[in-house]
Design a protein around this motif. Structure first.
Motif, PDB file in Angstrom:
ATOM      1  N   LEU A  76       0.824  -1.206   0.000  1.00 53.85           N
ATOM      2  CA  LEU A  76       0.000   0.000   0.000  1.00 53.85           C
ATOM      3  C   LEU A  76       0.860   1.258   0.000  1.00 53.85           C
ATOM      4  O   LEU A  76       0.515   2.254  -0.647  1.00 53.85           O
ATOM      5  CB  LEU A  76      -0.946  -0.008   1.190  1.00 53.85           C
ATOM      6  N   GLY A  77       1.961   1.225   0.739  1.00 54.72           N
ATOM      7  CA  GLY A  77       2.877   2.364   0.747  1.00 54.72           C
ATOM      8  C   GLY A  77       3.447   2.631  -0.632  1.00 54.72           C
ATOM      9  O   GLY A  77       3.484   3.778  -1.092  1.00 54.72           O
ATOM     10  N   HIS A  78       3.872   1.579  -1.304  1.00 49.99           N
ATOM     11  CA  HIS A  78       4.367   1.746  -2.677  1.00 49.99           C
ATOM     12  C   HIS A  78       3.263   2.277  -3.584  1.00 49.99           C
ATOM     13  O   HIS A  78       3.542   2.992  -4.549  1.00 49.99           O
ATOM     14  CB  HIS A  78       4.912   0.422  -3.228  1.00 49.99           C
ATOM     15  N   GLY A  79       2.036   1.950  -3.275  1.00 50.65           N
ATOM     16  CA  GLY A  79       0.916   2.401  -4.098  1.00 50.65           C
ATOM     17  C   GLY A  79       0.706   3.903  -4.089  1.00 50.65           C
ATOM     18  O   GLY A  79       0.091   4.448  -5.003  1.00 50.65           O
ATOM     19  N   VAL A  80       1.214   4.597  -3.059  1.00 55.17           N
ATOM     20  CA  VAL A  80       1.047   6.047  -2.990  1.00 55.17           C
ATOM     21  C   VAL A  80       2.332   6.808  -3.300  1.00 55.17           C
ATOM     22  O   VAL A  80       2.378   8.027  -3.166  1.00 55.17           O
ATOM     23  CB  VAL A  80       0.457   6.505  -1.632  1.00 55.17           C
ATOM     24  N   GLU A 135       6.450   8.019  -7.983  1.00 56.56           N
ATOM     25  CA  GLU A 135       7.466   7.466  -8.880  1.00 56.56           C
ATOM     26  C   GLU A 135       7.265   5.966  -9.135  1.00 56.56           C
ATOM     27  O   GLU A 135       7.736   5.444 -10.129  1.00 56.56           O
ATOM     28  CB  GLU A 135       8.878   7.699  -8.317  1.00 56.56           C
ATOM     29  N   ASP A 136       6.576   5.300  -8.236  1.00 57.12           N
ATOM     30  CA  ASP A 136       6.319   3.866  -8.393  1.00 57.12           C
ATOM     31  C   ASP A 136       5.075   3.599  -9.226  1.00 57.12           C
ATOM     32  O   ASP A 136       4.757   2.448  -9.521  1.00 57.12           O
ATOM     33  CB  ASP A 136       6.149   3.192  -7.024  1.00 57.12           C
ATOM     34  N   ASN A 137       4.346   4.649  -9.590  1.00 55.97           N
ATOM     35  CA  ASN A 137       3.055   4.484 -10.259  1.00 55.97           C
ATOM     36  C   ASN A 137       2.876   5.472 -11.405  1.00 55.97           C
ATOM     37  O   ASN A 137       1.823   6.075 -11.567  1.00 55.97           O
ATOM     38  CB  ASN A 137       1.928   4.668  -9.241  1.00 55.97           C
ATOM     39  N   VAL A 138       3.893   5.597 -12.227  1.00 57.64           N
ATOM     40  CA  VAL A 138       3.846   6.600 -13.298  1.00 57.64           C
ATOM     41  C   VAL A 138       2.752   6.321 -14.321  1.00 57.64           C
ATOM     42  O   VAL A 138       2.283   7.240 -14.987  1.00 57.64           O
ATOM     43  CB  VAL A 138       5.214   6.745 -13.997  1.00 57.64           C
ATOM     44  N   ALA A 156      -5.621   4.005  -4.612  1.00 60.00           N
ATOM     45  CA  ALA A 156      -4.452   3.579  -3.834  1.00 60.00           C
ATOM     46  C   ALA A 156      -4.325   4.421  -2.560  1.00 60.00           C
ATOM     47  O   ALA A 156      -4.039   3.892  -1.482  1.00 60.00           O
ATOM     48  CB  ALA A 156      -3.188   3.688  -4.677  1.00 60.00           C
ATOM     49  N   GLU A 157      -4.556   5.717  -2.670  1.00 56.65           N
ATOM     50  CA  GLU A 157      -4.492   6.582  -1.494  1.00 56.65           C
ATOM     51  C   GLU A 157      -5.579   6.207  -0.486  1.00 56.65           C
ATOM     52  O   GLU A 157      -5.326   6.140   0.715  1.00 56.65           O
ATOM     53  CB  GLU A 157      -4.644   8.048  -1.908  1.00 56.65           C
ATOM     54  N   PHE A 158      -6.785   5.965  -0.987  1.00 57.98           N
ATOM     55  CA  PHE A 158      -7.895   5.569  -0.125  1.00 57.98           C
ATOM     56  C   PHE A 158      -7.568   4.272   0.610  1.00 57.98           C
ATOM     57  O   PHE A 158      -7.760   4.171   1.833  1.00 57.98           O
ATOM     58  CB  PHE A 158      -9.174   5.406  -0.958  1.00 57.98           C
ATOM     59  N   GLU A 159      -7.063   3.274  -0.095  1.00 60.23           N
ATOM     60  CA  GLU A 159      -6.733   1.984   0.525  1.00 60.23           C
ATOM     61  C   GLU A 159      -5.615   2.146   1.561  1.00 60.23           C
ATOM     62  O   GLU A 159      -5.648   1.504   2.619  1.00 60.23           O
ATOM     63  CB  GLU A 159      -6.338   0.969  -0.545  1.00 60.23           C
ATOM     64  N   TYR A 160      -4.636   3.001   1.266  1.00 60.27           N
ATOM     65  CA  TYR A 160      -3.556   3.261   2.216  1.00 60.27           C
ATOM     66  C   TYR A 160      -4.133   3.829   3.524  1.00 60.27           C
ATOM     67  O   TYR A 160      -3.847   3.326   4.606  1.00 60.27           O
ATOM     68  CB  TYR A 160      -2.540   4.233   1.601  1.00 60.27           C
ATOM     69  N   VAL A 161      -4.949   4.872   3.396  1.00 57.94           N
ATOM     70  CA  VAL A 161      -5.523   5.513   4.581  1.00 57.94           C
ATOM     71  C   VAL A 161      -6.392   4.526   5.358  1.00 57.94           C
ATOM     72  O   VAL A 161      -6.276   4.411   6.583  1.00 57.94           O
ATOM     73  CB  VAL A 161      -6.333   6.772   4.194  1.00 57.94           C
ATOM     74  N   GLU A 162      -7.256   3.813   4.670  1.00 55.62           N
ATOM     75  CA  GLU A 162      -8.158   2.869   5.324  1.00 55.62           C
ATOM     76  C   GLU A 162      -7.401   1.769   6.066  1.00 55.62           C
ATOM     77  O   GLU A 162      -7.871   1.255   7.079  1.00 55.62           O
ATOM     78  CB  GLU A 162      -9.097   2.228   4.289  1.00 55.62           C
ATOM     79  N   THR A 163      -6.235   1.410   5.578  1.00 56.70           N
ATOM     80  CA  THR A 163      -5.458   0.336   6.199  1.00 56.70           C
ATOM     81  C   THR A 163      -4.564   0.855   7.313  1.00 56.70           C
ATOM     82  O   THR A 163      -4.489   0.257   8.393  1.00 56.70           O
ATOM     83  CB  THR A 163      -4.619  -0.397   5.140  1.00 56.70           C
ATOM     84  N   ILE A 164      -3.886   1.967   7.086  1.00 57.56           N
ATOM     85  CA  ILE A 164      -2.910   2.464   8.060  1.00 57.56           C
ATOM     86  C   ILE A 164      -3.575   2.838   9.377  1.00 57.56           C
ATOM     87  O   ILE A 164      -2.983   2.693  10.446  1.00 57.56           O
ATOM     88  CB  ILE A 164      -2.096   3.644   7.474  1.00 57.56           C
ATOM     89  N   ILE A 165      -4.834   3.289   9.325  1.00 53.04           N
ATOM     90  CA  ILE A 165      -5.472   3.721  10.570  1.00 53.04           C
ATOM     91  C   ILE A 165      -5.749   2.560  11.521  1.00 53.04           C
ATOM     92  O   ILE A 165      -5.970   2.791  12.708  1.00 53.04           O
ATOM     93  CB  ILE A 165      -6.753   4.554  10.312  1.00 53.04           C
ATOM     94  N   ASN A 207      13.834   4.776  -0.634  1.00 57.51           N
ATOM     95  CA  ASN A 207      13.771   6.081  -1.280  1.00 57.51           C
ATOM     96  C   ASN A 207      13.278   7.062  -0.233  1.00 57.51           C
ATOM     97  O   ASN A 207      12.077   7.184  -0.020  1.00 57.51           O
ATOM     98  CB  ASN A 207      12.825   6.046  -2.488  1.00 57.51           C
ATOM     99  N   PHE A 208      14.188   7.786   0.395  1.00 55.33           N
ATOM    100  CA  PHE A 208      13.840   8.609   1.552  1.00 55.33           C
ATOM    101  C   PHE A 208      12.692   9.572   1.268  1.00 55.33           C
ATOM    102  O   PHE A 208      11.828   9.778   2.110  1.00 55.33           O
ATOM    103  CB  PHE A 208      15.053   9.381   2.067  1.00 55.33           C
ATOM    104  N   ILE A 209      12.659  10.162   0.089  1.00 62.23           N
ATOM    105  CA  ILE A 209      11.608  11.138  -0.202  1.00 62.23           C
ATOM    106  C   ILE A 209      10.473  10.555  -1.039  1.00 62.23           C
ATOM    107  O   ILE A 209       9.591  11.276  -1.493  1.00 62.23           O
ATOM    108  CB  ILE A 209      12.172  12.404  -0.874  1.00 62.23           C
ATOM    109  N   GLY A 210      10.460   9.243  -1.230  1.00 64.36           N
ATOM    110  CA  GLY A 210       9.441   8.631  -2.078  1.00 64.36           C
ATOM    111  C   GLY A 210       8.036   8.690  -1.513  1.00 64.36           C
ATOM    112  O   GLY A 210       7.103   9.083  -2.202  1.00 64.36           O
ATOM    113  N   LEU A 211       7.877   8.303  -0.264  1.00 68.18           N
ATOM    114  CA  LEU A 211       6.550   8.307   0.354  1.00 68.18           C
ATOM    115  C   LEU A 211       6.135   9.752   0.602  1.00 68.18           C
ATOM    116  O   LEU A 211       6.858  10.510   1.250  1.00 68.18           O
ATOM    117  CB  LEU A 211       6.573   7.529   1.671  1.00 68.18           C
ATOM    118  N   PRO A 212       5.006  10.182   0.060  1.00 70.57           N
ATOM    119  CA  PRO A 212       4.592  11.583   0.210  1.00 70.57           C
ATOM    120  C   PRO A 212       4.487  11.994   1.680  1.00 70.57           C
ATOM    121  O   PRO A 212       4.119  11.179   2.535  1.00 70.57           O
ATOM    122  CB  PRO A 212       3.217  11.628  -0.456  1.00 70.57           C
TER     123      PRO A 212
END
Length: 126
Positions: A14-18, A21-24, A34-43, A61-66
């Motif tokens: 899910l992290g890679h999904g947001v 650069e991993d989802n050009v 992908a953002e919705f699924e990330y939020v719904e899961t991380i909480i 990738n230090f700056i990859g995850l928004p």
């Protein structure tokens, strides 16, 4: 009733999904999902799984995850471990890396960590 256990592997996916650069090739709709699924899961994830995901993605990738995704993940972990000085410091350093918008929050986290485990105290690293 207990929540289903969320694995680090699921969080990493899910992290890679947001990470843009991993989802050009993703459409805006796919990226939004992908953002919705990330939020719904991380909480509902546990702090160990969240921290493992964050540390792995940052190492890749230090700056990859928004920043919004990092901030949310650290916030959820800190809410679950409010007395973990090491975690509070880690979250503060991460906020400072993407400031200055969050510098005041980072300073508050650092101050709370210092109250819990004063610099140079018994819990300080040598």
């Amino acid at each position: 009733m207990s929540e289903p256990r969320i694995t680090v592997t699921e969080l990493l996916k899910l992290g890679h999904g947001v990470v843009p650069e991993d989802n050009v090739d993703a459409t805006p709709e796919q990226f939004g999902l992908a953002e919705f699924e990330y939020v719904e899961t991380i909480i509902y994830a546990g702090p160990d799984e969240i921290l493992s995901m964050l540390r792995t993605l940052k190492a890749e990738n230090f700056i990859g995850l928004p920043p919004w995704a990092r901030n949310l993940a650290y916030r959820i972990a800190c809410l679950q471990r409010p007395d973990d000085a090491e975690l509070l410091r880690e979250a503060a350093y991460d906020l400072l890396a993407f400031g200055p918008d969050w510098d005041d929050i980072a300073e508050d986290l650092q101050a709370k960590a210092d109250l819990l485990d004063p610099p140079g105290g018994a819990g300080a690293a040598s």
